[in-house]
Design an enzyme around this catalytic site. Sequence first.
Site, short mmCIF file in Angstrom:
data_model
loop_
_atom_site.label_atom_id
_atom_site.label_comp_id
_atom_site.label_asym_id
_atom_site.label_seq_id
_atom_site.Cartn_x
_atom_site.Cartn_y
_atom_site.Cartn_z
N GLU A 1 56.92 -5.89 -105.74
CA GLU A 1 57.01 -7.25 -106.27
C GLU A 1 58.32 -7.39 -107.00
O GLU A 1 58.76 -6.44 -107.66
CB GLU A 1 55.90 -7.47 -107.30
CG GLU A 1 54.74 -8.28 -106.83
CD GLU A 1 53.71 -8.46 -107.93
OE1 GLU A 1 52.55 -8.68 -107.57
OE2 GLU A 1 54.06 -8.35 -109.12
N GLY B 1 45.42 -1.59 -115.03
CA GLY B 1 45.62 -0.91 -116.31
C GLY B 1 46.93 -0.16 -116.42
O GLY B 1 47.04 0.80 -117.16
N GLY B 2 47.95 -0.60 -115.68
CA GLY B 2 49.26 0.03 -115.81
C GLY B 2 49.41 1.32 -115.03
O GLY B 2 50.48 1.93 -115.03
N VAL C 1 38.75 -7.09 -121.99
CA VAL C 1 38.73 -6.63 -123.38
C VAL C 1 39.00 -7.80 -124.34
O VAL C 1 38.41 -7.89 -125.41
CB VAL C 1 39.80 -5.53 -123.60
CG1 VAL C 1 39.86 -5.11 -125.06
CG2 VAL C 1 39.52 -4.33 -122.71
N HIS D 1 53.00 -12.82 -119.99
CA HIS D 1 51.73 -12.60 -119.31
C HIS D 1 50.75 -13.63 -119.85
O HIS D 1 50.37 -13.58 -121.02
CB HIS D 1 51.23 -11.18 -119.57
CG HIS D 1 49.89 -10.89 -118.96
ND1 HIS D 1 49.70 -9.96 -117.98
CD2 HIS D 1 48.67 -11.44 -119.19
CE1 HIS D 1 48.42 -9.94 -117.64
NE2 HIS D 1 47.77 -10.82 -118.38
N ARG E 1 35.88 -9.22 -113.58
CA ARG E 1 34.99 -8.67 -114.62
C ARG E 1 35.33 -9.34 -115.94
O ARG E 1 36.28 -10.11 -116.03
CB ARG E 1 35.25 -7.18 -114.75
CG ARG E 1 36.75 -6.91 -114.95
CD ARG E 1 37.07 -5.54 -115.44
NE ARG E 1 38.49 -5.26 -115.36
CZ ARG E 1 39.38 -5.54 -116.29
NH1 ARG E 1 39.00 -6.17 -117.39
NH2 ARG E 1 40.66 -5.25 -116.14
#
Lengths: 171, 171, 504, 504
Positions: D201, D165-166, D296, D209, D293
């Site tokens: 990275e 999540g950043g 969103v 993305h 999971r």
Amino acid sequence: MSTFEVDVNGRRRIVAVERLPQGWFKVTVDGASTMVDVERVGQFGLSLLFPEDGHLSGTVQLAPAASAGERLAVWEGISVPVTLNGRRHASTDGAGGRAKGEQKIVAPMPGRVVRVLVSEGDEVEARQPVVVIEAMKMENELRSPVAGRIREVAASAGTSVEAGRVLVVIE
Amino acid sequence: MSTFEVDVNGRRRIVAVERLPQGWFKVTVDGASTMVDVERVGQFGLSLLFPEDGHLSGTVQLAPAASAGERLAVWEGISVPVTLNGRRHASTDGAGGRAKGEQKIVAPMPGRVVRVLVSEGDEVEARQPVVVIEAMKMENELRSPVAGRIREVAASAGTSVEAGRVLVVIE
Amino acid sequence: MKLLIANRGEIAVRVIRACRELGIPTVAVYSDCDRAARHVRDADQAVHVGPSPAVESYLRIDRMIEAAKATGADAVHPGYGFLAENAVFAQACADAGLTFIGPTPKAIERMGSKTGAREVAIAAGVPVVPGTDAPLGQHATDDEILREGGRIGYPLMVKAVAGGGGKGMREVRSAPDLLAAVRTARSEAGSSFGNTAVYFERRLLHPRHIEIQLLGDHHGTVVPFVERECSIQRRHQKVVEESPSLAVTPALRERIASAAARVASAVGYTNAGTIEFLLDQDGSFYFLEMNTRLQVEHPVTEMVTSEDLVHWQIRIARGEKLTLDPAHALTPRGHAIECRIYAEDPDLGFMPSPGLVRGIRPASGPGVRDDSGVTEGFTVPVFYDSMIAKLVAWAGNRPAAIARMNRALAEYEVLGIKTTIPFFRWLMGQQDFIDGRFDTTYLDHVLADRDESFSALSEPEEQRIAIAAGLDAWLKSASSPGQASGSQPANAWKTAARREALGG
Amino acid sequence: MKLLIANRGEIAVRVIRACRELGIPTVAVYSDCDRAARHVRDADQAVHVGPSPAVESYLRIDRMIEAAKATGADAVHPGYGFLAENAVFAQACADAGLTFIGPTPKAIERMGSKTGAREVAIAAGVPVVPGTDAPLGQHATDDEILREGGRIGYPLMVKAVAGGGGKGMREVRSAPDLLAAVRTARSEAGSSFGNTAVYFERRLLHPRHIEIQLLGDHHGTVVPFVERECSIQRRHQKVVEESPSLAVTPALRERIASAAARVASAVGYTNAGTIEFLLDQDGSFYFLEMNTRLQVEHPVTEMVTSEDLVHWQIRIARGEKLTLDPAHALTPRGHAIECRIYAEDPDLGFMPSPGLVRGIRPASGPGVRDDSGVTEGFTVPVFYDSMIAKLVAWAGNRPAAIARMNRALAEYEVLGIKTTIPFFRWLMGQQDFIDGRFDTTYLDHVLADRDESFSALSEPEEQRIAIAAGLDAWLKSASSPGQASGSQPANAWKTAARREALGG
């Protein structure tokens, strides 16, 4: 006829409302008049028709916002703050000018002040960042809603603040 | 503690409400008590939780209906009429019984009475057709909302009626 | 293009949405009672066209043309109902230089006569329900009427030549009832359509109502779509529609669709239209009539074919070519069901239940489409059809679509007026509906036998509502100004009513 | 099955809807501030699990297990966020005999470590972004850190091994900034995830993305779906997602999907998961990480593949076989776009704008799906992610989907709080977005350069609002008790505020 001072998106306008015999209203904004057929819809909505202005139609929702006395007008998915300053005072000369008065920047949530980016006396532009607050593990910039001068800085880096706490006052 | 007479779907119940110290309510319906955690949601909604009754959850909407003093309760897509008769009268013995009082059948729209199917003194069942009215070029049967006896027939075949005009009174 | 919608309510909202997506400005029209209606508010411009009765507003051709002129609209969408199948209106639009979003006046006129349409079908080699070839005029004698009835056989249907929507239609089971039925049908047809001509059709005993949506462009292409199943009818009015039909195999679909396309091509049909068929138990199908307009149930076709029929209507009217793949239009993706939500009380014989909508929270989420035409604060008028929303559920197969519809109906909240939602909740649970065992007689039969309320709740549910009402009264009295907590609860709702009347 | 949803807000509502469709009873959990939340009201049962801060409620594994026991739930859906990628929670569910709707604890743990996941990808022959193979522990010296940075090359990303999540992520453009960035990332990662390990990275300059949704059953089948394009990000957080991607050809889709399936199969992955890739300008793609999971943005995949991912999650957890056609899952039908509507003020740097929702009218109609989690009368709390709705538009092609999204945004009404709707209205009109010319750096760049308000209105529009406000004040003063029409308009809104405070 009643006259109001209305701030829309920070811009003050003088609005005069007069009911006409057939049920329509003559509304004068900053001196220009137009005929309006208005109907309430639901709790906060007003349906406006402009029968003499190309039969234009539109709905404005005017619901109370978080800050007391302010309403958030919604128009086609865009929402802008609206305040009503009541009857025009004889001494007011702000027609068409920027809204006057102080603006408080408050913490919108509990968090920690990470940085204070302005000092008392600084001039700031509208939407210029003034304080950085960390909440929900993310840093958030608080920006000035208006152009103005910093009158008071009530926050300091590193302190925890509650929601609603005044951080900066702009005049 | 306050006690109310509540009619739900034509069935009268005695409801006693008592606020408990922790904010919950003890509500007694026709003698059986349960613990309720209630929150208002929106203009007309109540969210109910039954913390001691399997943690059941549900929302009831209670909006004013067309007939004054009546509310239309909405529960999972089903709507039923609810009336509140206020504090229990000492003399009332109607617990669990049918709602008493007269019921008026009114024209729900302007139209023409095509047929009157009952006469004064007739016994009718709930949902039995009593008057046929033509409107919007379709014939519509008006039915009795309750079982009862026809006290008055104020409509006659062939006459035009306005919306809201009383056609039949049932007691 | 600027488009005037010569209609109201949810179909006007539907067309406005399509226009917004296509970048076309819109003009709404409204009668007195529709001043605050959603379609008026959603349109860019809105013109008042008269008092509330439809004949003085939404049926006034002159007012529509004037409204278009006054606002600079150059196209007109008629929606359905009102002037949608009125050839005179389509011609008046053409005469005024307005693009009519629909077929030509000639096609409307030709297919608008039920007997004329039957002739077209017969000429195109499409079977029709056995019936009278020529309409029975006003001066047909009783003898002529009885002779013609005998020729067709009983049971039969008496139908108005200009009819539609179940009006001017009567079923006759045996000869003694025929003359009375003809009189009633004529009287209804006269007041509804200004034309008393009727004709007879044999009454099939257990037919399904199957219909084929189609589109035709101005370049000679006609594309038929996968069928809609509309057998769930109350008094000849559709209340639930779905696509595809359980009763139609791919082979049968090909045959019905090609029959429909032949009829449409025979009249050079353009824009959207629907050909209705009766499907008998033995698999034979018969042409019933053509609707020369968009239908209420068009969303189920949109959901299973991924096409937007209103977009296509506008594009066709602009002269675009129908570029969609005909095979694709006949291949349903999953299953869609539509419930027509009316402001009616299903527990009082589906009596209209107009009134003030205190709130509306339509169903939403995956696979659910809500086309509603009302908002909080609108008073559903008594003057028009009382449909307030079309609720559509889509899923990968029919059982899943029914389950989703059930979920959607349970979450749909309409406050202040009665609706048919409880009836649909009941219907979705009926084994015959779930199994697809129904024909056009199904619903009327079940309803005739049924005496229970659709809004029956279990004892615990009624208790919960009583609890809510008690708590509501308690909370209202506790928050009343100048009253100690709970001191005068009897007046709680009255006080609240006063406040609500004062508030916006 | 009875299912407890260990989450809140719109995703809890989404799961409850799926359960209702599948006939599964549901249990909601809630913290203090969520007592009146929609997910609490929509569930069959609801259990209070603690005070408002997430660590005291929605992150309390023990409370979740207790709530399941107390209500007889035998399955748990974690949603996303909170405990959704917590292997300890998944294990605790298993230990308590509860079916966890998600992958095994082992798979969560394995793929939850970003460096561990990179190893899996490398072993499966899937390219990864060049970077450190082993994480830099707490005791790595400044020299070691700088040497490793030099080996990777600049610009590079410092990332928390346990991140998401950043959070715990920093971009470093040159060596002098590296040590400070590592310190900040570690501190964020420590407070967010309780793990200060980081790795480096290489920073691709203009990557897109692209991610692949997949499902795995308990019978060895893994099915990858058509890609999602999630390059529209603000500060590494996705705000708009779509499917398919303009940058992915069918051939590339096959290659990325098969790479994703190889990674998932390598860990015996079950249930729903997503593999994220960076797509470079030259068409090469690199494994980025796996989310073990639901995401969103799952609705865009549902809309273009006609599959219901939450239904599948439950069915897989019940042991059902994945019967869907793999070719079908890779073939998009039309185009879907999702906007994440947040309670944030886009004109004040996207500051959270919690508060009382005075009304909400979500968009609806053809091709629009609204998954919202709030209703009128709910106070959006300050304690959690402020997303209040996912709005999805589907159409036959991307331009039509953008036009439909525009239409939907314009009709979406949220009253009383600020939302990001004006920002999305602006974005849908940006030529670069319309043309698909964007990568993950696009939005931050444009926003940095931009100074105008997203809520700017034209002069006539502002005048109309001023007119509405004046009329509102006039009407309020005219209806105030004990006041002659318009006599004291100055107090109109204050009087109204008093009445609103009194009213229910």
